[in-house]
Design a protein around this motif. Structure first.
Motif, PDB file in Angstrom:
ATOM      1  N   PHE A  11      45.924   6.726  11.939  1.00 42.61           N
ATOM      2  CA  PHE A  11      45.110   5.797  12.723  1.00 42.61           C
ATOM      3  C   PHE A  11      44.240   5.018  11.740  1.00 42.61           C
ATOM      4  O   PHE A  11      43.348   5.594  11.100  1.00 42.61           O
ATOM      5  CB  PHE A  11      44.241   6.570  13.712  1.00 42.61           C
ATOM      6  CG  PHE A  11      45.031   7.432  14.680  1.00 42.61           C
ATOM      7  CD1 PHE A  11      45.414   6.944  15.914  1.00 42.61           C
ATOM      8  CD2 PHE A  11      45.396   8.730  14.334  1.00 42.61           C
ATOM      9  CE1 PHE A  11      46.145   7.729  16.802  1.00 42.61           C
ATOM     10  CE2 PHE A  11      46.121   9.522  15.206  1.00 42.61           C
ATOM     11  CZ  PHE A  11      46.502   9.026  16.445  1.00 42.61           C
ATOM     12  N   ASN A  13      41.784   1.772  10.563  1.00 36.19           N
ATOM     13  CA  ASN A  13      40.839   0.714  10.919  1.00 36.19           C
ATOM     14  C   ASN A  13      40.231   0.068   9.679  1.00 36.19           C
ATOM     15  O   ASN A  13      39.137  -0.481   9.744  1.00 36.19           O
ATOM     16  CB  ASN A  13      39.705   1.285  11.791  1.00 36.19           C
ATOM     17  CG  ASN A  13      40.155   1.554  13.214  1.00 36.19           C
ATOM     18  OD1 ASN A  13      40.665   0.664  13.885  1.00 36.19           O
ATOM     19  ND2 ASN A  13      39.980   2.777  13.674  1.00 36.19           N
ATOM     20  N   PHE A  31      35.676  17.424  13.927  1.00 37.69           N
ATOM     21  CA  PHE A  31      36.440  16.233  14.318  1.00 37.69           C
ATOM     22  C   PHE A  31      37.752  16.625  14.994  1.00 37.69           C
ATOM     23  O   PHE A  31      38.082  16.145  16.073  1.00 37.69           O
ATOM     24  CB  PHE A  31      36.718  15.365  13.086  1.00 37.69           C
ATOM     25  CG  PHE A  31      37.584  14.163  13.371  1.00 37.69           C
ATOM     26  CD1 PHE A  31      37.024  12.987  13.842  1.00 37.69           C
ATOM     27  CD2 PHE A  31      38.967  14.212  13.177  1.00 37.69           C
ATOM     28  CE1 PHE A  31      37.824  11.880  14.115  1.00 37.69           C
ATOM     29  CE2 PHE A  31      39.775  13.115  13.445  1.00 37.69           C
ATOM     30  CZ  PHE A  31      39.189  11.943  13.917  1.00 37.69           C
ATOM     31  N   LEU A  35      38.955  16.175  18.933  1.00 40.07           N
ATOM     32  CA  LEU A  35      40.150  15.383  19.241  1.00 40.07           C
ATOM     33  C   LEU A  35      41.130  16.172  20.093  1.00 40.07           C
ATOM     34  O   LEU A  35      41.653  15.667  21.108  1.00 40.07           O
ATOM     35  CB  LEU A  35      40.816  14.938  17.941  1.00 40.07           C
ATOM     36  CG  LEU A  35      42.142  14.178  18.077  1.00 40.07           C
ATOM     37  CD1 LEU A  35      41.955  12.908  18.890  1.00 40.07           C
ATOM     38  CD2 LEU A  35      42.720  13.873  16.700  1.00 40.07           C
ATOM     39  N   GLN A  38      40.104  16.525  23.656  1.00 38.01           N
ATOM     40  CA  GLN A  38      40.281  15.300  24.435  1.00 38.01           C
ATOM     41  C   GLN A  38      41.737  15.113  24.846  1.00 38.01           C
ATOM     42  O   GLN A  38      42.028  14.673  25.954  1.00 38.01           O
ATOM     43  CB  GLN A  38      39.823  14.094  23.611  1.00 38.01           C
ATOM     44  CG  GLN A  38      38.324  14.015  23.414  1.00 38.01           C
ATOM     45  CD  GLN A  38      37.906  12.853  22.523  1.00 38.01           C
ATOM     46  OE1 GLN A  38      38.724  12.253  21.833  1.00 38.01           O
ATOM     47  NE2 GLN A  38      36.617  12.526  22.533  1.00 38.01           N
ATOM     48  N   GLY A  68      39.637  13.336   9.832  1.00 36.39           N
ATOM     49  CA  GLY A  68      39.092  12.015  10.136  1.00 36.39           C
ATOM     50  C   GLY A  68      38.203  11.557   8.997  1.00 36.39           C
ATOM     51  O   GLY A  68      37.247  12.246   8.638  1.00 36.39           O
ATOM     52  N   SER A  73      42.305   8.084   9.999  1.00 35.62           N
ATOM     53  CA  SER A  73      42.447   9.470  10.455  1.00 35.62           C
ATOM     54  C   SER A  73      43.924   9.827  10.457  1.00 35.62           C
ATOM     55  O   SER A  73      44.794   8.956  10.532  1.00 35.62           O
ATOM     56  CB  SER A  73      41.865   9.641  11.862  1.00 35.62           C
ATOM     57  OG  SER A  73      40.496   9.291  11.891  1.00 35.62           O
ATOM     58  N   TRP A  90      49.198  10.639  22.258  1.00 32.24           N
ATOM     59  CA  TRP A  90      48.679  10.679  20.895  1.00 32.24           C
ATOM     60  C   TRP A  90      48.425   9.285  20.330  1.00 32.24           C
ATOM     61  O   TRP A  90      47.529   9.094  19.516  1.00 32.24           O
ATOM     62  CB  TRP A  90      49.643  11.443  19.986  1.00 32.24           C
ATOM     63  CG  TRP A  90      49.477  12.913  20.082  1.00 32.24           C
ATOM     64  CD1 TRP A  90      50.287  13.811  20.702  1.00 32.24           C
ATOM     65  CD2 TRP A  90      48.388  13.672  19.551  1.00 32.24           C
ATOM     66  NE1 TRP A  90      49.783  15.076  20.598  1.00 32.24           N
ATOM     67  CE2 TRP A  90      48.623  15.026  19.880  1.00 32.24           C
ATOM     68  CE3 TRP A  90      47.253  13.340  18.826  1.00 32.24           C
ATOM     69  CZ2 TRP A  90      47.744  16.046  19.519  1.00 32.24           C
ATOM     70  CZ3 TRP A  90      46.374  14.350  18.457  1.00 32.24           C
ATOM     71  CH2 TRP A  90      46.621  15.683  18.802  1.00 32.24           C
ATOM     72  N   THR A  92      47.129   6.767  21.604  1.00 33.39           N
ATOM     73  CA  THR A  92      45.836   6.230  22.029  1.00 33.39           C
ATOM     74  C   THR A  92      44.726   7.280  21.938  1.00 33.39           C
ATOM     75  O   THR A  92      43.642   7.093  22.499  1.00 33.39           O
ATOM     76  CB  THR A  92      45.934   5.706  23.476  1.00 33.39           C
ATOM     77  OG1 THR A  92      46.407   6.766  24.334  1.00 33.39           O
ATOM     78  CG2 THR A  92      46.906   4.533  23.568  1.00 33.39           C
ATOM     79  N   ALA A  93      44.993   8.364  21.228  1.00 36.27           N
ATOM     80  CA  ALA A  93      44.000   9.441  21.123  1.00 36.27           C
ATOM     81  C   ALA A  93      42.760   8.991  20.357  1.00 36.27           C
ATOM     82  O   ALA A  93      41.660   9.488  20.606  1.00 36.27           O
ATOM     83  CB  ALA A  93      44.617  10.655  20.444  1.00 36.27           C
ATOM     84  N   LEU A  94      42.943   8.058  19.438  1.00 39.90           N
ATOM     85  CA  LEU A  94      41.824   7.528  18.656  1.00 39.90           C
ATOM     86  C   LEU A  94      41.897   6.004  18.663  1.00 39.90           C
ATOM     87  O   LEU A  94      42.992   5.437  18.585  1.00 39.90           O
ATOM     88  CB  LEU A  94      41.897   8.027  17.208  1.00 39.90           C
ATOM     89  CG  LEU A  94      41.652   9.520  16.983  1.00 39.90           C
ATOM     90  CD1 LEU A  94      42.024   9.905  15.541  1.00 39.90           C
ATOM     91  CD2 LEU A  94      40.194   9.870  17.262  1.00 39.90           C
ATOM     92  N   ALA A  96      42.182   2.557  17.193  1.00 40.93           N
ATOM     93  CA  ALA A  96      42.665   2.120  15.887  1.00 40.93           C
ATOM     94  C   ALA A  96      43.317   0.752  16.010  1.00 40.93           C
ATOM     95  O   ALA A  96      44.033   0.475  16.986  1.00 40.93           O
ATOM     96  CB  ALA A  96      43.662   3.125  15.314  1.00 40.93           C
TER      97      ALA A  96
END
Length: 279
Positions: A11, A13, A31, A35, A38, A68, A73, A90, A92-94, A96
């Motif tokens: 992921f 950014n 972290f 995750l 969630q 992370g 991540s 997965w 859209t789990a974080l 990015a």
């Protein structure tokens, strides 16, 4: 047909993920736990260790390797897939800007890679050596030498001119910007299990206290090999003096115990002599 694969999700950014990874930052245990909770609140989450991702074994079916870092991540797990273009929970789990997915078969020559920009599939390729399963988007520059047959011995017939697993690793290196392997930077992750196993216990061993003679011999050996141009580090000297102090305290305790024992023996003998004096 589904393939059992090791899946690694990145992921990203940041425009320079390699700069972050090359600093070899430490992974935060909290972290990964957050995750996983969630993704599936029902999972019993157990940390099982910290280690470098690039030098780790394949995770088990109920295990996840997670870290992370600022701007990037990573999650590694076992999964069963046919293709990689269909988003899962997965993806859209974080939050990015870009998600890169790398897959390698555990019991087959399957290899695949996918690039999601937001919710759009930019490139996805999945194949075995003899079958292309998915080919979405335009080939990227790093793929050229593989398609040209420059990276593998040619198998002939309908076989692809490369090993799909090798191309998947090339995609990972190109997208993340650094080698993800033994020769690359250590990518520190935390492992978690979600099958309810207890957290492993680590026994702390108490270091044995050396004798004064042992420590003194260590000093003498170091001084004997002393070089005028060599300066011992403060840590080495501090460690040696700490060992000497520990050894001295231990020796003092042994001497004290010996004196007390001899005093008790002398007192008992003196009382016995007085008791029989009148005889």
């Amino acid at each position: 047909m589904e393939f059992n694969v090791v899946v690694t999700l990145w992921f990203v950014n940041t425009a320079e993920p390699a700069e972050v990874l090359q600093r070899e930052p430490k992974a935060d245990r909290g972290f990964g736990r957050k995750l996983l909770s969630q993704v599936n609140p029902a999972w019993p989450i157990t940390p099982i260790g910290s280690f470098p991702l690039n030098r780790s074994s394949v995770p088990g079916r109920d295990e996840f390797y997670i870290a992370g870092f600022p701007g990037i991540s990573v999650v590694r797990m076992l999964d069963s897939v046919t293709e990689l273009s269909s988003p899962t929970s997965w993806h859209t789990a974080l939050p990015a800007a870009d998600v890169f997915v790398i897959a390698q078969g555990t019991d087959s020559d399957f290899g695949g890679f996918a690039h999601f920009h937001g919710d759009k599939v930019v490139r996805s390729f999945c194949a075995t050596r003899t079958q292309v399963i998915e080919d979405i988007g335009l080939p990227e520059p790093f793929e050229a030498p593989y398609w040209a047959g420059e990276k593998a011995e040619q198998a002939g017939g309908i076989a692809l001119p490369f090993e799909p697993k090798d191309l998947a690793l090339a995609a990972e290196q190109a997208w993340v910007g650094t080698e993800i392997g033994a020769d690359g930077p250590d990518i520190n992750v935390v492992g978690y299990a979600v099958d309810g196993r207890p957290e492993p216990k680590i026994e702390e061993k108490t270091p044995a206290v050396k004798s004064v003679g042992d420590v003194a011999a260590k000093f003498a050996e170091r001084d004997k090999a002393y070089d005028d141009y060599e300066v011992a580090s403060e840590k080495e000297e501090g460690d040696e003096f700490a060992e000497l102090a520990d050894a001295s305290v231990a020796a003092a305790k042994r001497v004290g115990r010996g004196l007390r024992r001899r005093a008790a023996e002398w007192t008992a003998a003196f009382k016995e002599r007085i008791r029989h004096f009148d005889r």
